[in-house]
Design a protein around this motif. Structure first.
Motif, PDB file in Angstrom:
ATOM      1  N   ASP A 137       2.610   8.778  -6.261  1.00 59.10           N
ATOM      2  CA  ASP A 137       2.086  10.151  -6.238  1.00 59.10           C
ATOM      3  C   ASP A 137       3.221  11.155  -6.035  1.00 59.10           C
ATOM      4  O   ASP A 137       3.187  12.262  -6.589  1.00 59.10           O
ATOM      5  CB  ASP A 137       1.048  10.311  -5.125  1.00 59.10           C
ATOM      6  CG  ASP A 137      -0.200   9.466  -5.375  1.00 59.10           C
ATOM      7  OD1 ASP A 137      -0.452   9.131  -6.546  1.00 59.10           O
ATOM      8  OD2 ASP A 137      -0.907   9.141  -4.405  1.00 59.10           O
ATOM      9  N   LYS A 149       1.614   4.277  -2.966  1.00 54.96           N
ATOM     10  CA  LYS A 149       1.373   5.690  -2.658  1.00 54.96           C
ATOM     11  C   LYS A 149       2.571   6.559  -3.055  1.00 54.96           C
ATOM     12  O   LYS A 149       2.418   7.755  -3.322  1.00 54.96           O
ATOM     13  CB  LYS A 149       1.086   5.859  -1.167  1.00 54.96           C
ATOM     14  CG  LYS A 149      -0.328   5.479  -0.752  1.00 54.96           C
ATOM     15  CD  LYS A 149      -1.341   6.448  -1.343  1.00 54.96           C
ATOM     16  CE  LYS A 149      -2.747   6.111  -0.952  1.00 54.96           C
ATOM     17  NZ  LYS A 149      -3.740   7.032  -1.560  1.00 54.96           N
ATOM     18  N   TYR A 153       0.839  -1.209   0.000  1.00 53.84           N
ATOM     19  CA  TYR A 153       0.000   0.000   0.000  1.00 53.84           C
ATOM     20  C   TYR A 153       0.870   1.255   0.000  1.00 53.84           C
ATOM     21  O   TYR A 153       0.648   2.179  -0.785  1.00 53.84           O
ATOM     22  CB  TYR A 153      -0.909  -0.016   1.234  1.00 53.84           C
ATOM     23  CG  TYR A 153      -1.735   1.240   1.399  1.00 53.84           C
ATOM     24  CD1 TYR A 153      -2.900   1.425   0.649  1.00 53.84           C
ATOM     25  CD2 TYR A 153      -1.344   2.234   2.289  1.00 53.84           C
ATOM     26  CE1 TYR A 153      -3.650   2.583   0.790  1.00 53.84           C
ATOM     27  CE2 TYR A 153      -2.088   3.394   2.436  1.00 53.84           C
ATOM     28  CZ  TYR A 153      -3.236   3.568   1.688  1.00 53.84           C
ATOM     29  OH  TYR A 153      -3.978   4.710   1.834  1.00 53.84           O
TER      30      TYR A 153
END
Length: 431
Positions: free
Chosen positions: A38, A35, A31
Motif C-alpha cells: 500500500d 501491507k 502480514y
C-alpha cells in the motif's frame, strides 16, 4: 573456560528453541510485508501528483525497485514460513521414527531399498532445512535495509532537488548524483579486476578495492552500511562451503519478480514510465478510470471523471483533477499571482481565488465531438473519494442528439498540451 562453555550452551539452546519465535515472527512479517505494498502504491501516486512529468522516470525507478524489494521480502517470509513448518514436521517424524526401516516397511524389500537410495537421510534433511530457515531472516532484513535506505534517500534527494532548483544551478545540484553513479561504476570495475585469479595476491589493488567498497557502501547505505557489509561478507566468505544458499537467493529473486508482476498491476507505477514517452490513455480506447460508476475502487484519479458512460440527463458533470506539479506550468501560462501588501488577508484570498478561476479557464479546454464548449467550473478542492484537488464542471448537453459522443479535455501549456483525454459517452433522452 566455564563462562565460555556456558555462553556456547546458551547460544545452542537459543538456536534449538528459536523455531517457535521464528514461526510467530514470520507470520506477522508476512502480514506486515504485504501491507507495505500500500505504501508503494501511495508513493507512486505522490510522485505522479508532485513531480514534473519530465522526472517521472526517476519516480518509476524508485517505486519499481521499492516494489521489487518488498516483493522479495514478502516471498522470503512466505518461503520461510513453509520451510519452518516443514522442518517442524520432519522433527516430529524423527522423534517417532528415528530413521527409515526396511524390515517394517509396507512395501517389498527391493522396492524399499530402491526408493531409499534416492532419498536423503532424515537427519540431513532436518539440518539443511534448519540452515535455510536460519539465514532467511538475515537476508530478508538486509534487503529491507538496502532497498529501503536507497528508496528513501533517492526520494529525499529528488524532492530537495526540486525545492532548490529555483535558487541553485541544476548542474551543481546534480554533482552528488554524478559522484554516486561514478563511484558505483568505479567500484564495479575495480571489484571485477581485483577478483580475477591473477590479481588476488596483489596487495595494493586489494587495498584499493577495500577502500572503494567501504566508501561506496557508506554513501549507498548510510548508517546501515556495516550491518549490510557484515551479512554480505558472511555469505561471501562462506560461499564455497554453502553453495546451496546461492540457489536459495535465486529462488527469492525469481519469486520476488513474480510477486512484483502481480502487485504492479494494482498500482499506477506504469503511468510514471509510459506517460513520459507517449500518452498513457489512448484516445481510441475507453477506460474505467473515466466513469464514476466504474472506478469506485480507484484511490487516485489519473484522468477526468464523468458520472457514467451512459448519460440520461441534459447536464453532464465532470471532475478534472489538478496535479500539484501544475503550479509551475500555471504560473508560466498565466503569470504569478502578485499579492498587494495593502490588502487584508481576506481580500488577498478573494483576489487569488479570482486569479485561479480565470487561469483554470485559460489552460483548460473542453470540446464535444470536436466543437469547443463553454463550461461553468466550480473550484472544487477535494474529490469526495480520492481527496484530490480539482475542478468540478457542468456541461449543458440539452441540444446534443441522442447517441455516441466524445468529450475531449485538454490541459494547455505554452507550446503544447501537456495532458489530454478523450472520453466517450452515450446520451439517452428521458421519455
Amino acid at each position: 573456560m566455564s563462562n565460555q562453555s556456558e555462553n556456547k550452551g546458551w547460544l545452542q539452546r537459543l538456536k534449538e528453541e528459536s523455531w517457535e519465535a521464528e514461526l510467530l515472527v514470520s507470520a506477522i512479517a508476512i502480514y506486515g510485508s504485504f501491507k507495505l505494498f500500500d505504501i508503494i502504491g501511495w508513493t507512486a501516486n505522490f510522485f505522479i501528483n508532485v513531480l514534473n512529468p519530465s522526472q517521472y522516470y526517476i519516480g518509476y525507478f524508485i517505486t519499481f525497485f521499492g516494489l521489487l524489494a518488498i516483493s522479495i521480502l514478502a516471498s522470503m517470509f512466505v518461503i520461510h514460513f513453509f520451510l519452518r513448518a516443514y522442518w517442524v514436521g520432519l522433527v516430529g517424524l524423527n522423534s517417532v521414527f528415528p530413521d527409515y526401516s526396511i524390515e517394517d516397511s509396507a512395501y517389498s524389500k527391493i522396492y524399499t531399498e530402491k526408493i531409499l537410495s534416492i532419498l536423503p537421510k532424515l537427519k540431513d534433511s532436518i539440518q539443511k532445512v534448519d540452515e535455510l530457515c536460519s539465514v532467511i531472516f538475515s537476508v530478508a532484513f538486509t534487503f529491507l535495509l538496502m532497498y529501503g535506505y536507497i528508496a528513501i534517500f533517492s526520494s529525499l534527494y529528488l524532492l530537495l532537488f526540486n525545492l532548490l532548483s529555483e535558487y541553485v544551478n541544476n548542474f551543481i545540484l546534480l554533482i552528488p548524483a554524478f559522484l554516486i553513479v561514478g563511484s558505483l561504476i568505479l567500484q564495479s570495475i575495480i571489484t571485477a579486476i581485483s577478483n580475477l585469479k591473477k590479481n588476488k595476491e596483489k596487495e595494493k589493488l586489494q587495498i584499493l578495492n577495500f577502500k572503494i567498497v567501504r566508501f561506496v557502501s557508506m554513501v549507498s547505505f548510510g548508517p546501515f552500511y556495516k550491518s549490510i557489509l557484515q551479512v554480505s561478507m558472511i555469505f561471501g566468505s562462506n560461499f564455497k562451503k554453502k553453495k546451496s544458499l546461492a540457489y536459495l537467493m535465486l529462488l527469492f529473486l525469481v519469486s520476488g519478480i513474480i510477486v512484483t508482476s502481480v502487485q504492479i498491476q494494482k498500482t499506477n507505477i506504469f503511468y510514471l514510465i509510459i506517460s513520459t514517452k507517449h500518452k498513457f490513455f489512448n484516445e481510441h480506447k475507453t477506460y474505467a478510470d473515466y466513469y464514476k460508476d466504474d472506478n469506485k475502487s480507484n484511490s487516485f484519479l489519473l484522468a477526468p471523471e464523468i458520472e457514467s458512460s451512459k448519460i440520461d440527463s441534459n447536464v453532464l458533470e465532470i471532475f478534472i483533477p489538478i496535479f500539484k506539479y501544475e503550479e509551475k506550468i500555471r504560473e508560466e501560462f498565466c503569470g504569478a499571482f502578485e499579492k498587494d501588501s495593502k490588502d487584508s488577508k481576506l481580500v488577498q484570498r478573494e483576489k487569488e481565488a479570482v486569479y485561479l478561476s480565470e487561469c483554470y479557464k485559460k489552460y483548460h479546454a473542453l470540446s464535444i465531438d470536436g466543437e469547443k464548449i463553454a463550461v461553468d467550473f466550480i473550484r472544487y478542492h477535494n474529490h469526495p473519494r480520492t481527496h484530490q484537488k480539482g475542478l468540478l464542471g457542468y456541461v449543458n448537453i440539452k441540444n446534443i442528439a441522442d447517441g455516441l459522443h466524445e468529450i475531449k479535455v485538454e490541459k494547455k501549456g505554452q507550446e503544447y498540451n501537456f495532458l489530454e483525454w478523450t472520453i466517450p459517452f452515450y446520451k439517452i433522452s428521458k421519455n
